[in-house]
Motif scaffolding. Sequence first.
Motif, PDB file in Angstrom:
ATOM      1  N   GLU A   1      39.803  43.686  33.974  1.00 17.58           N
ATOM      2  CA  GLU A   1      39.581  44.935  34.845  1.00 17.58           C
ATOM      3  C   GLU A   1      39.850  44.855  35.985  1.00 17.58           C
ATOM      4  OE1 GLU A   1      36.192  46.450  31.428  1.00 17.58           O
ATOM      5  OE2 GLU A   1      35.402  45.078  33.151  1.00 17.58           O
TER       6      GLU A   1
ATOM      7  N   ALA B   1      44.515  36.895  31.262  1.00 17.96           N
ATOM      8  CA  ALA B   1      43.884  38.358  31.618  1.00 17.96           C
ATOM      9  C   ALA B   1      44.888  39.116  32.865  1.00 17.96           C
ATOM     10  CB  ALA B   1      42.612  38.018  32.911  1.00 17.96           C
TER      11      ALA B   1
ATOM     12  N   THR C   1      35.531  42.378  33.778  1.00 14.00           N
ATOM     13  CA  THR C   1      36.002  41.331  33.337  1.00 14.00           C
ATOM     14  C   THR C   1      37.268  41.126  34.334  1.00 14.00           C
ATOM     15  OG1 THR C   1      37.512  42.420  32.119  1.00 14.00           O
ATOM     16  CG2 THR C   1      35.754  41.926  31.055  1.00 14.00           C
TER      17      THR C   1
END
Length: 175
Positions: free
Chosen positions: A12, A38, A9
């Motif tokens: 990540e 994010a 992702t």
Amino acid sequence: GRGIGAMATAEELIRAYPRERLIFELHDPEAADAILAAFAAAGVAIGPLHGFAGNPAALARLRQRTRAGWILDRAASDSCLSGYRSTGWLGIVPESCRGATLILPRGGEWTLWGWPYRFLGRMRDVGATFLIGGDSPDGALVGLERAEQLGEVPRAYAGLLLVDDMHDVGRALRR
């Protein structure tokens, strides 16, 4: 066996590479919101290592919410390079180049006055970020895909390379 969950992702990726240059392609305004979320979830502040490309509406949304990071805007790059082609022979760098991110053409660099080192020095002096990528007939942002393409990059080039095939091009970069 279908590769579900095999791709990291954005969160990540950001967490795993907090000190690497990353470019995120945003396809719509919601993607700008998602990438900001994010970064927040990863606990990493957007900074000068982070670039954003893509849909103009998505980039506008990103700029509404943050001024951090840099934008890969093909229209702004083309404006700078077009102006420089007209005035570069005089040593004049257009105002449109100041702080711009330039996508340098591999095939047409001979049209840029002072290519490579005088041109790159002038752009560095006005705070421009530059990268060399691959060729795309429709103007899309494409990275280098073959190791042979590295032969077209000036030997002492100190800018960024946009790489699409790290398996092939990455091996050649280590040499």
